[in-house]
Design a protein around this motif. Structure first.
Motif, PDB file in Angstrom:
ATOM      1  N   PRO A 247      59.856  37.315  35.978  1.00 24.82           N
ATOM      2  CA  PRO A 247      61.209  37.998  36.547  1.00 24.82           C
ATOM      3  C   PRO A 247      61.054  39.291  37.188  1.00 24.82           C
ATOM      4  O   PRO A 247      61.451  39.905  37.990  1.00 24.82           O
ATOM      5  CB  PRO A 247      61.931  38.230  35.277  1.00 24.82           C
ATOM      6  N   GLN A 248      59.923  40.011  36.621  1.00 24.10           N
ATOM      7  CA  GLN A 248      59.437  41.339  37.135  1.00 24.10           C
ATOM      8  C   GLN A 248      58.989  41.362  38.673  1.00 24.10           C
ATOM      9  O   GLN A 248      58.966  42.443  39.347  1.00 24.10           O
ATOM     10  CB  GLN A 248      58.489  41.995  36.038  1.00 24.10           C
ATOM     11  N   VAL A 249      58.381  40.124  39.037  1.00 19.80           N
ATOM     12  CA  VAL A 249      57.999  40.397  40.382  1.00 19.80           C
ATOM     13  C   VAL A 249      58.493  39.141  41.493  1.00 19.80           C
ATOM     14  O   VAL A 249      58.447  39.278  42.654  1.00 19.80           O
ATOM     15  CB  VAL A 249      56.314  40.043  40.403  1.00 19.80           C
ATOM     16  N   ASN A 250      59.246  38.097  41.034  1.00 21.20           N
ATOM     17  CA  ASN A 250      59.759  37.230  41.686  1.00 21.20           C
ATOM     18  C   ASN A 250      60.435  37.597  42.898  1.00 21.20           C
ATOM     19  O   ASN A 250      60.435  37.440  44.063  1.00 21.20           O
ATOM     20  CB  ASN A 250      60.242  36.214  40.791  1.00 21.20           C
ATOM     21  N   ARG A 251      61.647  38.481  42.697  1.00 18.00           N
ATOM     22  CA  ARG A 251      62.181  39.106  43.771  1.00 18.00           C
ATOM     23  C   ARG A 251      61.374  39.731  44.913  1.00 18.00           C
ATOM     24  O   ARG A 251      61.625  39.736  46.014  1.00 18.00           O
ATOM     25  CB  ARG A 251      63.436  40.071  43.144  1.00 18.00           C
ATOM     26  N   TRP A 252      60.286  40.507  44.509  1.00 21.27           N
ATOM     27  CA  TRP A 252      59.431  41.325  45.395  1.00 21.27           C
ATOM     28  C   TRP A 252      58.757  40.311  46.150  1.00 21.27           C
ATOM     29  O   TRP A 252      58.612  40.273  47.519  1.00 21.27           O
ATOM     30  CB  TRP A 252      58.700  42.285  44.796  1.00 21.27           C
ATOM     31  N   LEU A 253      58.242  39.302  45.692  1.00 19.75           N
ATOM     32  CA  LEU A 253      57.551  38.008  46.226  1.00 19.75           C
ATOM     33  C   LEU A 253      58.213  37.464  47.267  1.00 19.75           C
ATOM     34  O   LEU A 253      57.689  37.175  48.555  1.00 19.75           O
ATOM     35  CB  LEU A 253      56.775  37.287  45.343  1.00 19.75           C
ATOM     36  N   ASP A 254      59.510  37.204  46.786  1.00 22.81           N
ATOM     37  CA  ASP A 254      60.349  36.597  47.858  1.00 22.81           C
ATOM     38  C   ASP A 254      60.731  37.458  49.034  1.00 22.81           C
ATOM     39  O   ASP A 254      60.697  37.051  50.259  1.00 22.81           O
ATOM     40  CB  ASP A 254      61.644  36.021  47.346  1.00 22.81           C
ATOM     41  N   HIS A 255      60.672  38.698  48.951  1.00 23.46           N
ATOM     42  CA  HIS A 255      60.990  39.681  49.790  1.00 23.46           C
ATOM     43  C   HIS A 255      59.950  39.758  50.930  1.00 23.46           C
ATOM     44  O   HIS A 255      60.054  39.702  52.122  1.00 23.46           O
ATOM     45  CB  HIS A 255      61.415  41.048  49.115  1.00 23.46           C
ATOM     46  N   THR A 256      58.633  39.745  50.344  1.00 18.54           N
ATOM     47  CA  THR A 256      57.536  39.804  51.305  1.00 18.54           C
ATOM     48  C   THR A 256      57.456  38.562  52.196  1.00 18.54           C
ATOM     49  O   THR A 256      56.728  38.699  53.154  1.00 18.54           O
ATOM     50  CB  THR A 256      56.275  40.144  50.542  1.00 18.54           C
ATOM     51  N   ARG A 257      57.991  37.351  52.068  1.00 14.11           N
ATOM     52  CA  ARG A 257      57.759  36.378  52.821  1.00 14.11           C
ATOM     53  C   ARG A 257      58.635  36.489  54.144  1.00 14.11           C
ATOM     54  O   ARG A 257      58.173  35.788  55.278  1.00 14.11           O
ATOM     55  CB  ARG A 257      58.298  35.019  52.200  1.00 14.11           C
ATOM     56  N   HIS A 258      59.375  37.611  54.305  1.00 14.83           N
ATOM     57  CA  HIS A 258      59.923  37.938  55.463  1.00 14.83           C
ATOM     58  C   HIS A 258      59.104  38.749  56.412  1.00 14.83           C
ATOM     59  O   HIS A 258      59.546  39.077  57.536  1.00 14.83           O
ATOM     60  CB  HIS A 258      61.344  38.591  55.513  1.00 14.83           C
ATOM     61  N   ALA A 259      57.869  39.106  55.979  1.00 16.30           N
ATOM     62  CA  ALA A 259      56.994  40.061  56.759  1.00 16.30           C
ATOM     63  C   ALA A 259      56.546  39.202  58.091  1.00 16.30           C
ATOM     64  O   ALA A 259      56.788  37.925  58.303  1.00 16.30           O
ATOM     65  CB  ALA A 259      55.662  40.377  56.154  1.00 16.30           C
ATOM     66  N   VAL A 260      56.373  40.180  59.058  1.00 16.48           N
ATOM     67  CA  VAL A 260      55.791  39.880  60.490  1.00 16.48           C
ATOM     68  C   VAL A 260      56.908  38.728  61.120  1.00 16.48           C
ATOM     69  O   VAL A 260      56.901  37.704  61.586  1.00 16.48           O
ATOM     70  CB  VAL A 260      54.637  38.941  60.329  1.00 16.48           C
TER      71      VAL A 260
END
Length: 422
Positions: free
Chosen positions: A385-398
């Motif tokens: 729960p401490q990292v899932n939101r960040w990992l999902d956010h980074t998929r929008h890179a590039v």
């Protein structure tokens, strides 16, 4: 040259190229009796309220359950949090196909079909790898525009907490907790442990590896020696009790010798294999008591000139090293980091894989099972729960390309290499 080992990948529908994860359950990892299913966003279909308004309400104590539709057996269960996540399956029959249905407290949550790997014989041990942790780097994306606000949780709290520290440290800590629970007896870090060689970054590395973890062997990456640091990476690592690999090192595990090869070219992004490194690697491989697996930071390029970013080791240098190694040892597998993505290629007849980072999408660590018949690689998504939101956010890179390019196919992530004659 010795006969080449056989590369085996799980059965799956063929894909034309790298594909991103999707909403709804997807098979992310497969072993012989276990698997990991993962999903993006909610798994539940929204209900329609009295005025036709869609609602999706979930009990905070809800449980997600995975069942084999053929036998009715429960293969996994865990608390369900509405949002991206994963579930571990256990007790699957080896070398067979199954249909798995998910439900959240009785509400249907999707169905998948998966095929498990064939057994490799008696298990001899397990180890894991991490790469590209980039401790000290708080941004992501092509121009570094993705960042997380400064966390409020204190760093270095006693006892350590999963929600303590910046995102790169929390993601690495979550990955370490998972690979520890998976049963890894040794950890190899394939470079870019820190983003640049500074006292603060090495202090983070020391904090991370000082916790109860498997014994660790640490390799250098291009970022440790990118010229932007404040101190020698050898001195920085030594200051926190880390003995970094140079130019090569062999770690003999039960049934497998892991050969760490330094491919760093100081001050440059791309890699190389120097005469010194090649000679040291050959001598270590020649004396190996077991079949050999090679770890490097840089992957081997398809051509002598880099055709994609970031650049790796020129093809002629990489192929020459693998051919020489195959002449003096039983070479099973080569694995690298650096690209933050996942690919399986065959170079000079040897299986080579690229493994991503725990801190950016999809967020992974790699586990390796050593067996009498060979070695199996499986990539698991970091799930916390401490990292899932960040990992999902980074998929929008590039512009969203990263979320599709980095993931690769199931065969890029889960595979095994069978020894000749086993």
């Amino acid at each position: 040259m010795r006969p080449k080992a056989l590369i085996e990948v799980p059965g799956a529908r063929p894909a034309l190229g790298p594909t991103g994860l999707r909403r709804g359950p997807l098979v992310f990892a497969v072993e012989d009796t276990t698997a990991q299913l993962t999903w993006l966003g909610t798994l539940l279909q929204p209900d329609r309220g009295p005025a036709g308004v869609q609602r999706c309400e979930t009990d905070p104590d809800a449980t997600i359950t995975a069942r084999d539709l053929g036998s009715g057996d429960i293969l996994g269960a865990r608390p369900y949090l509405d949002g991206s996540g994963s579930i571990e399956l256990a007790g699957l029959p080896p070398a067979s196909s199954s249909r798995i249905a998910l439900d959240v407290d009785g509400r249907p949550a999707g169905c998948v079909r998966l095929t498990t790997m064939a057994p490799l014989g008696a298990e001899l041990g397990r180890f894991a790898t991490l790469s590209d942790l980039h401790l000290g780097l708080d941004v992501f994306g092509l121009r570094g525009r993705m960042f997380e606000p400064q966390p409020t949780s204190p760093l270095g709290c006693d006892p350590p907490r999963a929600d303590a520290g910046p995102i790169h440290l929390r993601a690495a800590s979550a990955a370490l907790d998972q690979l520890n629970a998976w049963g890894a007896g040794h950890l190899f870090i394939k470079g870019d442990l820190v983003d640049r060689s500074t006292p603060a970054a090495w202090a983070l590395a020391g904090h991370l590896l000082d916790l109860p973890r498997p014994p660790a062997t640490v390799m250098s990456g291009n970022h440790e020696q990118n010229g932007a640091g404040m101190m020698s990476p050898v001195d920085g690592a030594a200051a926190v009790g880390i003995d970094a690999v140079h130019p090569a090192r062999r770690v003999d595990l039960p049934g497998l010798s892991v050969l760490c090869v330094d491919t760093i070219r100081p001050g440059a992004h791309g890699g190389r294999v120097t005469d010194e490194v090649g000679a040291a690697a050959i001598e270590l491989a020649r004396a190996a008591p077991n079949p050999v697996m090679v770890l490097t930071h840089h992957p081997i390029e398809r051509f002598d000139q880099a055709w994609s970013y970031p650049p790796g080791v020129p093809r002629h240098q990489g192929e020459a090293l693998l051919r020489r190694l195959a002449d003096v040892c039983e070479l099973l597998l080569v694995s690298s980091g650096h690209t933050h993505s996942h690919r399986l290629r065959t170079v000079a007849g040897v299986a080579t894989t690229e493994v991503g980072s725990p801190k950016d999408f999809p967020g992974v660590w790699a586990g390796y099972t050593i067996a009498e018949g060979g070695v199996r690689q499986v990539l698991r998504r970091v799930d916390s729960p401490q990292v899932n939101r960040w990992l999902d956010h980074t998929r929008h890179a590039v512009g969203g390309v990263w979320g599709r390019w980095s993931v690769g196919r199931l065969a890029d992530r889960s595979l095994q290499v069978r020894r000749v004659g086993s």
